[in-house]
Design a protein around this motif. Structure first.
Motif, PDB file in Angstrom:
ATOM      1  N   TRP A 156      17.920  12.335 -53.200  1.00 37.55           N
ATOM      2  CA  TRP A 156      17.590  13.720 -53.567  1.00 37.55           C
ATOM      3  C   TRP A 156      18.159  14.678 -52.531  1.00 37.55           C
ATOM      4  O   TRP A 156      18.717  15.725 -52.865  1.00 37.55           O
ATOM      5  N   ASP A 159      21.995  14.924 -52.933  1.00 37.89           N
ATOM      6  CA  ASP A 159      22.352  15.765 -54.085  1.00 37.89           C
ATOM      7  C   ASP A 159      22.099  17.236 -53.789  1.00 37.89           C
ATOM      8  O   ASP A 159      22.912  18.108 -54.131  1.00 37.89           O
ATOM      9  N   LEU A 160      20.978  17.532 -53.154  1.00 45.43           N
ATOM     10  CA  LEU A 160      20.642  18.912 -52.817  1.00 45.43           C
ATOM     11  C   LEU A 160      21.692  19.521 -51.891  1.00 45.43           C
ATOM     12  O   LEU A 160      22.181  20.630 -52.132  1.00 45.43           O
ATOM     13  N   GLU A 164      24.132  19.806 -56.030  1.00 47.35           N
ATOM     14  CA  GLU A 164      23.743  19.294 -57.351  1.00 47.35           C
ATOM     15  C   GLU A 164      22.379  19.863 -57.759  1.00 47.35           C
ATOM     16  O   GLU A 164      21.563  20.238 -56.909  1.00 47.35           O
ATOM     17  N   LYS A 165      22.137  19.894 -59.052  1.00 46.48           N
ATOM     18  CA  LYS A 165      20.844  20.345 -59.554  1.00 46.48           C
ATOM     19  C   LYS A 165      19.825  19.222 -59.347  1.00 46.48           C
ATOM     20  O   LYS A 165      20.052  18.083 -59.745  1.00 46.48           O
ATOM     21  N   VAL A 166      18.703  19.553 -58.705  1.00 47.95           N
ATOM     22  CA  VAL A 166      17.679  18.550 -58.436  1.00 47.95           C
ATOM     23  C   VAL A 166      16.308  19.068 -58.868  1.00 47.95           C
ATOM     24  O   VAL A 166      16.073  20.277 -58.931  1.00 47.95           O
ATOM     25  N   TYR A 169      12.921  21.791 -56.804  1.00 47.44           N
ATOM     26  CA  TYR A 169      13.595  22.701 -55.889  1.00 47.44           C
ATOM     27  C   TYR A 169      13.796  24.026 -56.600  1.00 47.44           C
ATOM     28  O   TYR A 169      14.294  24.074 -57.725  1.00 47.44           O
ATOM     29  N   VAL A 174      17.711  26.228 -47.353  1.00 44.62           N
ATOM     30  CA  VAL A 174      17.358  24.886 -46.883  1.00 44.62           C
ATOM     31  C   VAL A 174      17.809  24.693 -45.440  1.00 44.62           C
ATOM     32  O   VAL A 174      18.918  25.079 -45.066  1.00 44.62           O
TER      33      VAL A 174
END
Length: 447
Positions: A156, A159-160, A164-166, A169, A174
Motif C-alpha cells: 500500500w 503504491d501510494l 497509484e490510487k489506494v 487515503y 504524505v
C-alpha cells in the motif's frame, strides 16, 4: 522459582499455549478438501483449529487482491506461509495455541505447502480450498482488526508513493519517517524506504527522565519536519521508536498517523528498492494548531496516581518478567528495581530492547490481534477500562498503545515517565513492590 513457573504456565494456558490434548468431538480433518459447513462446525470443537495462511495484512482486514474481502474467517488463527522461515515452527504454533493433538484446517496462500510442512512435523491437516472467497459467496461474516487501516502494508505504501490510487487515503500530504536513536541518521544511511526521512527520537524526548520535550518544542519539531495537523504521517524503523514518535505526533494534533507493518524488512522481502541518500524535509511555517490537541493520549505522574485509585482504570506494565519482579531495573541509567504498586503486568519481551509478546515471529510485524486479545484476557486486563501503558521510559509502552488503538480501544494512554520517573520521584519512589505477586494482577495501590 516454582511459583514463577506456575504463574507463567497459567497465563500461557489461558492464552492458548501449552493447551491440554483432548478428544475431539467432531473429526473434521480428512483427505481432500472440506466444505464451508465443516469449517463452521469446526468452531464447536476446541481441538480443531482453523488457520489462515494469508499475509498478516489480509488477516487484519486489508483487501490486497481487490476482491472486496476484508478480514478473516471468525475464530481463525493467522500463520502466513511466508512466515515459516522466520522462526521454529513448533514455537510459532505453540504461541498460537496449537499442539500436535489438534486438527488443523488451513486456507489461504500456499495451503498445500503449509499442509505438507505441518504433516511432516506430525500435525493432522486438511485444506479448505474455497477459502475466504467461498466463505464470502455464502454471505458469511468476517472478523477484522477494528482500525486495520492504521497498520498499513508495504504494498500500500509503495503504491501510494508511486501515485497509484489506494484505499483509505483522502489525498492529504504524505510524510514517511524512519525512526530510531541516532542524531546523524546512521541507520537511515544504510538503506531506507524511498522518499522517507530520518527521525531521531532525541528530538522529541529528553533526559534525565526521557519524557517528551515541552509542547512548544514538539510544535517546533513538527514544523521543522514539514508536518502539519493535516499531514498523513507514516512511521517505521525500530518499531518501539517509531511508535514513540507516532504517539507524540498524535498527542500534538496530527490527525492521521499510521505504522508500516513489517517496516523495512517487509519492504525488502517484497523486493522493493531502497535508497541510501539522506534528505531533509522542507519545514512548514505553521503546524496548524496549538499543542497538544490530544492531551489525554499521554499522562504524567499525577494522572498515573489517580488512575491507580480509579475503579475503571489500570496502569499496565509493559516490561519483562524480571523487571516486573524487581530482579533487574532493565537499564544502566535506572538504578531502582521493582514495579509500580497496583499496576498490572501486560507482558512485553525478553528484555527492555525487545517486545516479542506483541510482535509476530519476525519481530517487525504486529502480532495477530486475536492473540493479543487472548493474552490480555489471561492477564485480567479489561479493554473497557482506561488503560495507561508504561515501561522504563516510554518506547515499549508506545508500541503497545499503537496496537491497542488499532484494536479499537478508546480509553488508552501512555504514562510518559514510566518506571524511571516513578522510582526517582520523592512522592512515589516508595510506592513500589518486588517479588512474585500472591495473585498476578490483583495487587492494590495504597495511597
Amino acid at each position: 522459582m516454582k511459583k514463577l513457573f506456575v504463574i507463567l504456565a497459567l497465563i500461557l494456558g489461558i492464552v492458548g499455549c501449552g493447551s491440554k490434548v483432548k478428544e475431539s468431538k467432531n473429526k473434521i480433518v480428512k483427505e481432500g478438501s472440506i466444505s464451508v459447513k465443516e469449517v463452521q462446525k469446526a468452531g464447536e470443537d476446541e481441538n480443531i483449529v482453523v488457520m489462515d495462511t494469508r499475509s498478516y495484512d489480509e488477516y487484519n482486514g486489508w483487501d490486497l487482491k481487490g476482491n472486496g474481502i476484508n478480514g478473516h474467517i471468525p475464530g481463525a488463527v493467522n500463520y502466513p506461509t511466508s512466515a515459516i522461515k522466520d522462526a521454529d515452527l513448533e514455537i510459532a504454533l505453540e504461541r498460537k495455541g496449537i499442539s500436535v493433538g489438534d486438527e488443523i484446517i488451513i486456507y489461504g496462500e500456499e495451503s498445500e505447502t503449509m499442509k505438507n510442512i505441518l504433516i511432516e512435523k506430525g500435525y493432522t491437516v486438511s485444506i479448505f480450498d474455497g477459502g475466504v472467497e467461498e466463505w464470502a459467496e455464502e454471505s458469511l461474516s468476517f472478523e477484522k482488526l477494528k482500525r486495520y487501516e492504521t497498520i498499513v502494508p508495504v504494498s500500500w505504501v509503495k503504491d501510494l508513493l508511486e501515485g497509484e490510487k489506494v484505499n483509505h487515503y483522502d489525498g492529504r500530504p504524505v510524510k514517511v519517517f524512519n525512526v530510531g536513536w541516532s542524531e546523524n541518521g546512521e541507520p537511515h544511511k544504510k538503506g531506507h524506504i524511498p522518499e522517507s526521512y530520518w527521525m531521531h527520537t532525541g528530538w522529541i524526548e529528553e533526559g534525565p527522565v526521557w519524557n517528551r520535550v515541552s509542547d512548544m518544542k514538539i510544535k517546533a519539531e513538527m514544523e521543522r519536519q514539514g508536518i502539519t495537523t493535516d499531514t498523513l504521517v507514516l512511521i517505521y524503523g525500530d518499531p518501539m521508536a517509531a511508535a514513540r514518535f507516532g504517539v507524540i505526533a498524535k498527542y500534538a494534533g496530527v490527525e492521521d498517523v499510521r505504522m508500516i507493518n513489517g517496516g523495512l524488512k517487509a519492504w525488502k522481502d517484497a523486493g522493493y528498492p531502497v535508497e541510501t541518500e539522506m534528505k531533509n524535509p522542507e519545514p512548514v511555517k505553521e503546524f496548524g494548531a496549538s499543542v497538544p490537541q490530544n492531551p489525554e493520549l499521554i499522562i504524567d505522574l499525577p494522572e498515573a496516581v489517580e488512575l491507580l485509585k480509579a475503579e475503571d482504570g489500570d496502569l499496565i506494565s509493559i516490561r519483562s518478567w524480571r523487571e516486573y519482579l524487581g530482579k533487574i531495573s532493565g537499564y544502566d541509567y535506572i538504578k531502582p528495581r521493582g514495579r509500580i504498586m497496583g499496576s498490572k503486568w501486560g507482558m512485553a519481551g525478553s528484555d527492555p530492547w525487545h517486545l516479542e509478546d506483541y510482535r509476530d515471529m519476525d519481530q517487525f510485524h504486529m502480532r495477530p490481534y486475536t492473540e493479543i486479545q487472548k493474552m490480555w484476557e489471561g492477564l485480567k486486563i479489561d479493554p473497557e477500562n482506561h488503560l495507561a501503558f508504561y515501561c522504563g521510559t516510554g518506547w515499549r509502552a508506545s508500541e503497545v498503545w499503537f496496537y491497542a488503538q488499532a484494536m479499537g480501544l478508546e480509553r488508552i494512554s501512555v504514562y510518559d515517565g514510566g518506571w524511571k520517573e516513578w522510582s526517582e520521584t520523592k512522592e512515589t519512589k516508595k510506592k513500589f513492590l518486588k517479588g512474585e505477586p500472591k495473585v498476578l494482577n490483583e495487587e492494590s495501590f495504597i495511597d
